[in-house]
Design an enzyme around this catalytic site. Structure first.
Site, PDB file in Angstrom:
ATOM      1  N   ARG A 146      -7.857  -5.978   6.411  1.00 10.63           N
ATOM      2  CA  ARG A 146      -6.711  -5.289   5.810  1.00 10.63           C
ATOM      3  C   ARG A 146      -5.812  -4.678   6.881  1.00 10.63           C
ATOM      4  O   ARG A 146      -4.744  -4.131   6.572  1.00 10.63           O
ATOM      5  CB  ARG A 146      -7.188  -4.157   4.875  1.00 10.63           C
ATOM      6  CG  ARG A 146      -7.896  -4.638   3.621  1.00 10.63           C
ATOM      7  CD  ARG A 146      -8.418  -3.476   2.796  1.00 10.63           C
ATOM      8  NE  ARG A 146      -7.440  -2.986   1.836  1.00 10.63           N
ATOM      9  CZ  ARG A 146      -7.487  -3.241   0.525  1.00 10.63           C
ATOM     10  NH1 ARG A 146      -8.444  -3.960   0.002  1.00 10.63           N
ATOM     11  NH2 ARG A 146      -6.556  -2.759  -0.286  1.00 10.63           N
ATOM     12  N   TYR A 175      -1.952  -5.259   7.422  1.00 11.11           N
ATOM     13  CA  TYR A 175      -1.080  -4.556   6.469  1.00 11.11           C
ATOM     14  C   TYR A 175      -1.108  -3.050   6.750  1.00 11.11           C
ATOM     15  O   TYR A 175      -0.060  -2.424   6.923  1.00 11.11           O
ATOM     16  CB  TYR A 175      -1.564  -4.849   5.056  1.00 11.11           C
ATOM     17  CG  TYR A 175      -0.690  -4.290   3.942  1.00 11.11           C
ATOM     18  CD1 TYR A 175       0.537  -4.869   3.632  1.00 11.11           C
ATOM     19  CD2 TYR A 175      -1.110  -3.199   3.187  1.00 11.11           C
ATOM     20  CE1 TYR A 175       1.318  -4.373   2.590  1.00 11.11           C
ATOM     21  CE2 TYR A 175      -0.338  -2.700   2.152  1.00 11.11           C
ATOM     22  CZ  TYR A 175       0.880  -3.288   1.856  1.00 11.11           C
ATOM     23  OH  TYR A 175       1.656  -2.793   0.828  1.00 11.11           O
ATOM     24  N   ARG A 230      -3.843  -9.365  -7.450  1.00 10.69           N
ATOM     25  CA  ARG A 230      -3.942  -7.924  -7.684  1.00 10.69           C
ATOM     26  C   ARG A 230      -4.646  -7.674  -9.003  1.00 10.69           C
ATOM     27  O   ARG A 230      -4.594  -8.479  -9.934  1.00 10.69           O
ATOM     28  CB  ARG A 230      -2.559  -7.274  -7.649  1.00 10.69           C
ATOM     29  CG  ARG A 230      -2.140  -7.014  -6.210  1.00 10.69           C
ATOM     30  CD  ARG A 230      -0.892  -6.203  -6.103  1.00 10.69           C
ATOM     31  NE  ARG A 230       0.281  -7.050  -6.074  1.00 10.69           N
ATOM     32  CZ  ARG A 230       1.496  -6.610  -5.748  1.00 10.69           C
ATOM     33  NH1 ARG A 230       1.685  -5.348  -5.426  1.00 10.69           N
ATOM     34  NH2 ARG A 230       2.519  -7.432  -5.740  1.00 10.69           N
TER      35      ARG A 230
HETATM   36  P1  NAD Z   1       6.107  -8.655  -3.434  1.00  9.99           P
HETATM   37  O1  NAD Z   1       5.204  -9.499  -2.595  1.00  9.99           O
HETATM   38  O2  NAD Z   1       6.363  -9.047  -4.836  1.00  9.99           O
HETATM   39  O3  NAD Z   1       7.517  -8.488  -2.722  1.00  9.99           O
HETATM   40  C1  NAD Z   1       7.708  -8.574  -1.352  1.00  9.99           C
HETATM   41  C2  NAD Z   1       8.973  -9.397  -1.109  1.00  9.99           C
HETATM   42  O4  NAD Z   1       9.216  -9.461   0.308  1.00  9.99           O
HETATM   43  C3  NAD Z   1       8.848 -10.832  -1.610  1.00  9.99           C
HETATM   44  O5  NAD Z   1       9.991 -11.179  -2.338  1.00  9.99           O
HETATM   45  C4  NAD Z   1       8.743 -11.649  -0.326  1.00  9.99           C
HETATM   46  O6  NAD Z   1       9.221 -12.965  -0.467  1.00  9.99           O
HETATM   47  C5  NAD Z   1       9.573 -10.806   0.618  1.00  9.99           C
HETATM   48  N1  NAD Z   1       9.272 -11.024   2.028  1.00  9.99           N
HETATM   49  C6  NAD Z   1       8.054 -11.088   2.619  1.00  9.99           C
HETATM   50  N2  NAD Z   1       8.191 -11.301   3.932  1.00  9.99           N
HETATM   51  C7  NAD Z   1       9.528 -11.355   4.179  1.00  9.99           C
HETATM   52  C8  NAD Z   1      10.303 -11.557   5.346  1.00  9.99           C
HETATM   53  N3  NAD Z   1       9.730 -11.750   6.543  1.00  9.99           N
HETATM   54  N4  NAD Z   1      11.652 -11.558   5.243  1.00  9.99           N
HETATM   55  C9  NAD Z   1      12.247 -11.392   4.043  1.00  9.99           C
HETATM   56  N5  NAD Z   1      11.567 -11.202   2.896  1.00  9.99           N
HETATM   57  C10 NAD Z   1      10.220 -11.193   2.985  1.00  9.99           C
HETATM   58  O7  NAD Z   1       5.510  -7.174  -3.365  1.00  9.99           O
HETATM   59  P2  NAD Z   1       5.967  -5.837  -4.100  1.00  9.99           P
HETATM   60  O8  NAD Z   1       4.810  -5.372  -4.880  1.00  9.99           O
HETATM   61  O9  NAD Z   1       7.281  -6.002  -4.742  1.00  9.99           O
HETATM   62  O10 NAD Z   1       6.101  -4.864  -2.837  1.00  9.99           O
HETATM   63  C11 NAD Z   1       7.360  -4.502  -2.290  1.00  9.99           C
HETATM   64  C12 NAD Z   1       7.138  -3.512  -1.158  1.00  9.99           C
HETATM   65  O11 NAD Z   1       6.457  -2.357  -1.645  1.00  9.99           O
HETATM   66  C13 NAD Z   1       6.292  -4.071  -0.017  1.00  9.99           C
HETATM   67  O12 NAD Z   1       6.807  -3.614   1.208  1.00  9.99           O
HETATM   68  C14 NAD Z   1       4.926  -3.471  -0.266  1.00  9.99           C
HETATM   69  O13 NAD Z   1       4.191  -3.330   0.922  1.00  9.99           O
HETATM   70  C15 NAD Z   1       5.291  -2.130  -0.871  1.00  9.99           C
HETATM   71  N6  NAD Z   1       4.199  -1.619  -1.709  1.00  9.99           N
HETATM   72  C16 NAD Z   1       3.950  -2.150  -2.951  1.00  9.99           C
HETATM   73  C17 NAD Z   1       2.888  -1.672  -3.707  1.00  9.99           C
HETATM   74  C18 NAD Z   1       2.583  -2.199  -5.075  1.00  9.99           C
HETATM   75  O14 NAD Z   1       1.612  -1.738  -5.675  1.00  9.99           O
HETATM   76  N7  NAD Z   1       3.339  -3.092  -5.647  1.00  9.99           N
HETATM   77  C19 NAD Z   1       2.068  -0.655  -3.182  1.00  9.99           C
HETATM   78  C20 NAD Z   1       2.327  -0.157  -1.920  1.00  9.99           C
HETATM   79  C21 NAD Z   1       3.409  -0.637  -1.197  1.00  9.99           C
HETATM   80  N1  UDP Z   2     -10.272  -5.965  -7.924  1.00  8.43           N
HETATM   81  C1  UDP Z   2     -11.234  -6.420  -8.828  1.00  8.43           C
HETATM   82  N2  UDP Z   2     -11.062  -7.653  -9.388  1.00  8.43           N
HETATM   83  C2  UDP Z   2      -9.999  -8.439  -9.119  1.00  8.43           C
HETATM   84  C3  UDP Z   2      -9.002  -7.963  -8.215  1.00  8.43           C
HETATM   85  C4  UDP Z   2      -9.188  -6.732  -7.629  1.00  8.43           C
HETATM   86  O1  UDP Z   2     -12.221  -5.741  -9.103  1.00  8.43           O
HETATM   87  O2  UDP Z   2      -9.928  -9.534  -9.681  1.00  8.43           O
HETATM   88  C5  UDP Z   2     -10.450  -4.635  -7.346  1.00  8.43           C
HETATM   89  C6  UDP Z   2     -10.317  -4.580  -5.820  1.00  8.43           C
HETATM   90  O3  UDP Z   2     -11.561  -4.843  -5.195  1.00  8.43           O
HETATM   91  C7  UDP Z   2      -9.859  -3.159  -5.604  1.00  8.43           C
HETATM   92  C8  UDP Z   2      -9.016  -2.853  -6.836  1.00  8.43           C
HETATM   93  O4  UDP Z   2      -9.392  -3.819  -7.814  1.00  8.43           O
HETATM   94  O5  UDP Z   2     -10.964  -2.287  -5.593  1.00  8.43           O
HETATM   95  C9  UDP Z   2      -7.521  -2.956  -6.595  1.00  8.43           C
HETATM   96  O6  UDP Z   2      -7.253  -4.192  -5.972  1.00  8.43           O
HETATM   97  P1  UDP Z   2      -5.783  -4.725  -5.670  1.00  8.43           P
HETATM   98  O7  UDP Z   2      -5.944  -5.998  -4.905  1.00  8.43           O
HETATM   99  O8  UDP Z   2      -4.997  -4.751  -6.923  1.00  8.43           O
HETATM  100  O9  UDP Z   2      -5.113  -3.602  -4.763  1.00  8.43           O
HETATM  101  P2  UDP Z   2      -5.607  -2.662  -3.559  1.00  8.43           P
HETATM  102  O10 UDP Z   2      -5.498  -1.315  -4.133  1.00  8.43           O
HETATM  103  O11 UDP Z   2      -7.019  -2.977  -3.193  1.00  8.43           O
HETATM  104  O12 UDP Z   2      -4.665  -2.956  -2.477  1.00  8.43           O
END
Ligand code: NAD
Ligand code: UDP
Length: 322
Positions: free
Chosen positions: A144, A147, A188
């Site tokens: 991980r 990231y 997810r």
């Molecule tokens: P997502 O994967 O749906 O969206 C990410 C977008 O970034 C995609 O459209 C992808 O094509 C684009 N992308 C990736 N690499 C790129 C690059 N090099 N140049 C241009 N575009 C690029 O994910 P999301 O859930 O919409 O997340 C958006 C942001 O929020 C991310 O930065 C992610 O780390 C952050 N975030 C999301 C969550 C969540 O739970 N959804 C949690 C924590 C942080």
């Molecule tokens: N998880 C799970 N089954 C699945 C996918 C995820 O039990 O099919 C669990 C995973 O191990 C983690 C939590 O759900 O404990 C959330 O996972 P996710 O990948 O959504 O996001 P994270 O918070 O780990 O980035």
């Protein structure tokens, strides 16, 4: 003189980015979406393409981008473990090179820039719930790490550009967010469980399912982004954004089964490496500084998300074209 605020959303074709573009257009902004479609899709933004105030650029932000905007939301980065671990070097690059490019753009334009950081900067936290002043517990050599450490380095860059070049930055730490337009194959937990339940397949709970997460519905998160960008200049963050209601993964599985009326059974699979045991945001700062707190609770949000997946499930003839 520009009547409309010009806003760049990197990662705008992704899950959160597409909702943000939509919201900014509703607010009367001129929106540029830059995305390389690594995890984002045209389907997420297809309904925006006819709007003359929406522009889509296929662009990888690890390369420089030259355009003129007033604000930048930097969301580009794959968010799900399955996707960000698929090309871990690129994941670090998008966070480091990508952030440098976007901060350089903000510097040239004197633009305000918001970074989509993550609760993953806390790693497998030893402090619960997580407050912004907790420094985290992160493995720097695990699967991980690309990231977690990438996002941590991005935060460092944001704060150094702020101190060294007086860039107007905003850093939000996003906790697990879910809703319509999540990528169906990104692994997810919310999308996995809903798709498994709708198809009456086994629900794959990793480990014993006692690990916890706090799930925020997408509309609440977008409201948090908008408020953070509009906050006073000294409101740099980092600010946690998330729903503080905490659930075990087993509870989530049971809720999804109940809401879908599925006959699916829960099965247990091995817990992935470095999977955080617990996660719950402390959101006092967001309440005080932004007047923000989530309004949509898990059951209601799950219903919206289930409806969305039901729809694409039918349209795509049982996922063959997703
Ligand atoms: P997502 O994967 O749906 O969206 C990410 C977008 O970034 C995609 O459209 C992808 O094509 C684009 N992308 C990736 N690499 C790129 C690059 N090099 N140049 C241009 N575009 C690029 O994910 P999301 O859930 O919409 O997340 C958006 C942001 O929020 C991310 O930065 C992610 O780390 C952050 N975030 C999301 C969550 C969540 O739970 N959804 C949690 C924590 C942080
Ligand atoms: N998880 C799970 N089954 C699945 C996918 C995820 O039990 O099919 C669990 C995973 O191990 C983690 C939590 O759900 O404990 C959330 O996972 P996710 O990948 O959504 O996001 P994270 O918070 O780990 O980035």
């Amino acid at each position: 003189m520009h009547l409309r605020k010009r806003v760049l959303v990197t990662g705008g074709a992704g899950f959160l980015g597409s909702f943000l573009c939509e919201r900014l257009l509703q607010e009367g902004c001129d929106v540029v979406c830059a995305d390389n479609f690594y995890t984002g899709t045209k389907r997420n933004i297809i309904h925006l393409l006819e709007n003359p105030y929406f522009e889509m650029i296929r662009h990888d932000i690890t390369f420089p981008l030259y355009l003129e905007v007033d604000e930048i939301y930097n969301l580009a980065c794959p968010a799900s473990p399955v996707h960000y671990q698929n090309d871990p070097v690129q994941t670090t690059k998008v966070n480091v090179h990508g952030s440098i490019n976007m901060l350089g753009l903000a510097k040239r334009l004197n633009a305000r820039i918001l970074q989509a950081s993550t609760s993953e900067v806390y790693g497998d936290p030893t402090v619960h719930p997580q407050t912004e002043n907790y420094w985290g517990n992160v493995n720097c050599v695990g699967i991980r790490s690309c990231y977690d450490e990438g996002k941590r380095c991005a935060e460092t860059l944001f704060f150094d550009y702020h101190r060294q070049h007086q860039i107007n930055i905003r850093v939000v730490r996003i906790f697990n967010t879910y809703g319509p337009r999540m990528h169906p194959n990104d692994g997810r937990v919310v999308s996995n469980f809903i798709l498994q339940a709708l198809d009456n397949r086994d629900i794959t709970v990793f480990g014993d399912g006692g690990q916890t997460r706090s799930f925020c519905f997408v509309d609440d998160m977008i409201e948090g982004f908008i408020r953070m960008m509009a906050a006073p200049d000294d409101c740099t963050g980092p600010v946690n954004l998330g729903n503080p209601n905490e659930f075990s993964i087993l509870e989530l599985a049971e809720k999804v089964i109940a809401l879908t009326g599925s006959t699916a059974k829960i099965v247990h699979q091995p817990l992935p490496e470095d999977d955080p045991l617990q996660r719950k945001p402390e959101i006092t700062l967001a309440k005080e500084q932004l007047g923000w707190e989530p309004k949509i609770q898990l059951e209601e949000g799950l219903k919206h998300t289930i409806d969305y997946f039901k729809n694409i499930f039918e349209v795509s003839n049982r996922l063959k074209i997703i």
